[in-house]
Structures are given as structure tokens and as C-alpha cells.
Write a protein that holds these residues in place. Sequence first.
Motif, PDB file in Angstrom:
ATOM      1  N   GLY A 176      32.759 109.592   2.504  1.00 23.60           N
ATOM      2  CA  GLY A 176      33.683 109.235   1.754  1.00 23.60           C
ATOM      3  C   GLY A 176      34.882 109.351   2.633  1.00 23.60           C
ATOM      4  N   ASP A 177      34.609 108.891   3.985  1.00 22.01           N
ATOM      5  CA  ASP A 177      35.769 108.843   5.283  1.00 22.01           C
ATOM      6  C   ASP A 177      35.282 106.904   5.542  1.00 22.01           C
ATOM      7  OD1 ASP A 177      37.566 108.613   7.380  1.00 22.01           O
ATOM      8  OD2 ASP A 177      36.258 110.044   8.200  1.00 22.01           O
ATOM      9  N   ILE A 178      35.779 106.628   4.877  1.00 20.48           N
ATOM     10  CA  ILE A 178      35.822 104.918   4.714  1.00 20.48           C
ATOM     11  C   ILE A 178      36.608 104.089   5.938  1.00 20.48           C
ATOM     12  CG2 ILE A 178      36.014 102.593   3.889  1.00 20.48           C
ATOM     13  CD1 ILE A 178      34.156 105.129   2.201  1.00 20.48           C
ATOM     14  N   GLN A 179      36.262 104.062   6.975  1.00 23.96           N
ATOM     15  CA  GLN A 179      36.385 103.333   7.883  1.00 23.96           C
ATOM     16  C   GLN A 179      36.533 101.858   8.699  1.00 23.96           C
ATOM     17  OE1 GLN A 179      35.296 106.023  11.025  1.00 23.96           O
ATOM     18  NE2 GLN A 179      36.021 107.967  10.274  1.00 23.96           N
ATOM     19  N   PRO A 180      36.945 101.368   7.390  1.00 24.93           N
ATOM     20  CA  PRO A 180      36.338  99.785   7.674  1.00 24.93           C
ATOM     21  C   PRO A 180      36.890  99.121   9.165  1.00 24.93           C
ATOM     22  CG  PRO A 180      37.687  99.907   6.086  1.00 24.93           C
ATOM     23  CD  PRO A 180      37.367 100.978   6.531  1.00 24.93           C
ATOM     24  N   ARG A 181      35.884  98.486   9.386  1.00 26.64           N
ATOM     25  CA  ARG A 181      35.896  97.678  10.928  1.00 26.64           C
ATOM     26  C   ARG A 181      36.862  96.136  11.061  1.00 26.64           C
ATOM     27  NH1 ARG A 181      33.304 101.786  15.041  1.00 26.64           N
ATOM     28  NH2 ARG A 181      34.258 103.548  13.917  1.00 26.64           N
ATOM     29  N   THR A 182      37.459  95.852  11.822  1.00 28.09           N
ATOM     30  CA  THR A 182      37.116  94.109  11.766  1.00 28.09           C
ATOM     31  C   THR A 182      36.013  93.929  12.996  1.00 28.09           C
ATOM     32  OG1 THR A 182      39.093  93.642  11.639  1.00 28.09           O
ATOM     33  CG2 THR A 182      38.398  92.313  12.423  1.00 28.09           C
ATOM     34  N   VAL A 183      35.222  93.541  12.589  1.00 24.52           N
ATOM     35  CA  VAL A 183      34.062  93.191  13.839  1.00 24.52           C
ATOM     36  C   VAL A 183      33.827  92.020  14.477  1.00 24.52           C
ATOM     37  CG1 VAL A 183      31.297  93.706  13.778  1.00 24.52           C
ATOM     38  CG2 VAL A 183      32.161  95.112  12.771  1.00 24.52           C
ATOM     39  N   THR A 184      33.656  91.427  15.684  1.00 19.46           N
ATOM     40  CA  THR A 184      34.032  89.657  16.333  1.00 19.46           C
ATOM     41  C   THR A 184      32.819  90.068  17.091  1.00 19.46           C
ATOM     42  OG1 THR A 184      36.235  90.448  16.564  1.00 19.46           O
ATOM     43  CG2 THR A 184      35.013  88.977  17.546  1.00 19.46           C
ATOM     44  N   ILE A 185      31.889  88.708  16.946  1.00 19.04           N
ATOM     45  CA  ILE A 185      30.868  88.022  17.191  1.00 19.04           C
ATOM     46  C   ILE A 185      31.514  87.253  18.114  1.00 19.04           C
ATOM     47  CG2 ILE A 185      28.267  87.983  17.035  1.00 19.04           C
ATOM     48  CD1 ILE A 185      28.913  89.338  14.660  1.00 19.04           C
ATOM     49  N   THR A 186      30.926  87.463  19.174  1.00 22.37           N
ATOM     50  CA  THR A 186      32.091  86.111  20.886  1.00 22.37           C
ATOM     51  C   THR A 186      30.333  85.317  20.685  1.00 22.37           C
ATOM     52  OG1 THR A 186      33.688  86.983  20.661  1.00 22.37           O
ATOM     53  CG2 THR A 186      33.205  85.578  21.907  1.00 22.37           C
ATOM     54  N   LEU A 187      30.254  84.171  20.759  1.00 25.59           N
ATOM     55  CA  LEU A 187      28.680  83.731  21.814  1.00 25.59           C
ATOM     56  C   LEU A 187      29.069  83.138  23.321  1.00 25.59           C
ATOM     57  CD1 LEU A 187      26.781  82.101  21.654  1.00 25.59           C
ATOM     58  CD2 LEU A 187      27.531  80.325  20.387  1.00 25.59           C
ATOM     59  N   LEU A 188      28.726  82.777  23.518  1.00 18.66           N
ATOM     60  CA  LEU A 188      29.541  83.025  25.059  1.00 18.66           C
ATOM     61  C   LEU A 188      28.887  81.961  25.875  1.00 18.66           C
ATOM     62  CD1 LEU A 188      29.896  86.388  26.770  1.00 18.66           C
ATOM     63  CD2 LEU A 188      31.201  85.412  25.801  1.00 18.66           C
ATOM     64  N   ASP A 189      29.290  81.282  26.530  1.00 16.31           N
ATOM     65  CA  ASP A 189      28.827  79.515  27.240  1.00 16.31           C
ATOM     66  C   ASP A 189      27.762  79.868  28.794  1.00 16.31           C
ATOM     67  OD1 ASP A 189      30.404  79.956  29.029  1.00 16.31           O
ATOM     68  OD2 ASP A 189      31.195  78.337  28.304  1.00 16.31           O
ATOM     69  N   GLU A 190      27.311  79.924  29.657  1.00 19.72           N
ATOM     70  CA  GLU A 190      26.265  79.773  30.473  1.00 19.72           C
ATOM     71  C   GLU A 190      27.218  80.688  31.508  1.00 19.72           C
ATOM     72  OE1 GLU A 190      26.307  76.938  29.395  1.00 19.72           O
ATOM     73  OE2 GLU A 190      24.601  76.567  28.469  1.00 19.72           O
ATOM     74  N   ARG A 191      28.462  80.399  31.916  1.00 20.34           N
ATOM     75  CA  ARG A 191      29.567  80.817  32.458  1.00 20.34           C
ATOM     76  C   ARG A 191      30.370  81.744  32.058  1.00 20.34           C
ATOM     77  NH1 ARG A 191      31.625  75.229  33.211  1.00 20.34           N
ATOM     78  NH2 ARG A 191      30.300  74.470  34.322  1.00 20.34           N
ATOM     79  N   ARG A 192      29.668  82.290  30.571  1.00 21.85           N
ATOM     80  CA  ARG A 192      30.656  84.142  30.646  1.00 21.85           C
ATOM     81  C   ARG A 192      31.633  83.680  30.207  1.00 21.85           C
ATOM     82  NH1 ARG A 192      26.498  86.957  28.680  1.00 21.85           N
ATOM     83  NH2 ARG A 192      28.332  89.178  28.575  1.00 21.85           N
ATOM     84  N   SER A 193      31.972  82.291  29.465  1.00 22.85           N
ATOM     85  CA  SER A 193      33.757  82.207  28.894  1.00 22.85           C
ATOM     86  C   SER A 193      33.165  82.203  27.330  1.00 22.85           C
ATOM     87  CB  SER A 193      34.397  80.847  29.852  1.00 22.85           C
ATOM     88  OG  SER A 193      34.112  80.866  30.510  1.00 22.85           O
ATOM     89  N   ALA A 194      34.167  82.499  26.238  1.00 24.50           N
ATOM     90  CA  ALA A 194      33.647  82.237  25.153  1.00 24.50           C
ATOM     91  C   ALA A 194      34.243  81.371  24.360  1.00 24.50           C
ATOM     92  CB  ALA A 194      35.352  83.311  24.277  1.00 24.50           C
ATOM     93  N   VAL A 195      33.405  80.852  23.420  1.00 25.35           N
ATOM     94  CA  VAL A 195      32.812  79.305  22.764  1.00 25.35           C
ATOM     95  C   VAL A 195      33.213  79.744  21.532  1.00 25.35           C
ATOM     96  CG1 VAL A 195      31.332  77.337  22.120  1.00 25.35           C
ATOM     97  CG2 VAL A 195      31.034  78.653  24.590  1.00 25.35           C
ATOM     98  N   CYS A 196      32.579  80.300  20.992  1.00 26.14           N
ATOM     99  CA  CYS A 196      33.085  80.791  19.421  1.00 26.14           C
ATOM    100  C   CYS A 196      33.417  82.121  19.211  1.00 26.14           C
ATOM    101  CB  CYS A 196      32.517  80.012  18.330  1.00 26.14           C
ATOM    102  SG  CYS A 196      31.229  80.049  18.421  1.00 26.14           S
ATOM    103  N   SER A 197      33.892  82.687  18.347  1.00 23.02           N
ATOM    104  CA  SER A 197      33.481  83.883  17.237  1.00 23.02           C
ATOM    105  C   SER A 197      33.886  83.895  16.049  1.00 23.02           C
ATOM    106  CB  SER A 197      35.097  84.659  17.569  1.00 23.02           C
ATOM    107  OG  SER A 197      35.236  84.896  19.113  1.00 23.02           O
TER     108      SER A 197
END
Length: 151
Positions: A89-110
Motif C-alpha cells: 500500500g505504499d504507492i510510489q509512482p515514478r516517471t521512468v525514462t527510457i532513452t535511445l542513444l546513437d553510436e556516439r552515446r548521444s541521446a536520440v529520443c526518449s
Amino acid sequence: MATRDNPYGAFNFMVKLGDAGGEELIAGGFSDVSGLGNEIKFSEYRNGNDRDNHVRKVPNINSTDDVTLKRGVIGDLRLFIWLQNTSRGDIQPRTVTITLLDERRSAVCSWILRQAQPKKWVGPTLTGKGGGEVAMEELHLVAESIDYQST
């Protein structure tokens, strides 16, 4: 996100499990993320005096698919504790972010899961026959909505 001819690889990504006590958590590297999806339900409707003999498709409610995260067992209990707390009953909703990275490990989209909560935890399959298998655990998440952002 810049447009390019070749699609991005699916092997470079990061998962952030949102705030917990003011700290942004990355609870270990995940090897798999699956289930990113959203579905819009449609109702069929037709007025009795419509000239055309077919129904209209009226969009109504939409739902977000369950998302599954998989990782090797590393001794970090935070995922399991989050599930246990929710079951008590201890509800702890979170904002989960999944980020796709390019070959240089730079963020592309989330993909951003809003109000995400743990639904199910699956422990590893253990076998005594040896080999190079990795002990894996899964966390299944539910979310109220999913957003897509390009960077």
C-alpha cells in the motif's frame, strides 16, 4: 532528432527509474526493454437515420502497454523493494525514462512512462547444469501514459 538514412541500433539505451527520495535512480544496466506501446480503443456507432449503411469508428479510451525491464541479478534490491512497498500500500509512482542513444552515446529520443508502478517481478531461472547463462530478473511496469520525445 535529425533524420538519417540508417535506423538506430536497439543496443544503446539507458533507463532512469525516476525520483526516489530526491535522487535520480539508475538501478543497474538493463539488457532488455520491451512492451513500449499505446493502444486507442474505438467504439462503433451509427445513427439510425444515417444514409450510409456502415458504422463510424469513434475513438475513446487509450491504454499503455505493460513495459518489461530485464537485467542480470546484481544484488541491488531496490526494484524488489519498490514492488514490495507497492504491494503493502505504499504507492510510489515514478516517471521512468527510457532513452535511445546513437553510436556516439548521444541521446536520440526518449519514451517517458508517467505514473509508472511495479506490477510484477520475476526472479532468475536457476539450473545446476552449468554453462554461461546469466541469472536474469524482470520487472514489469504499468504506466498511466507514455510520451515520446525526440532530442
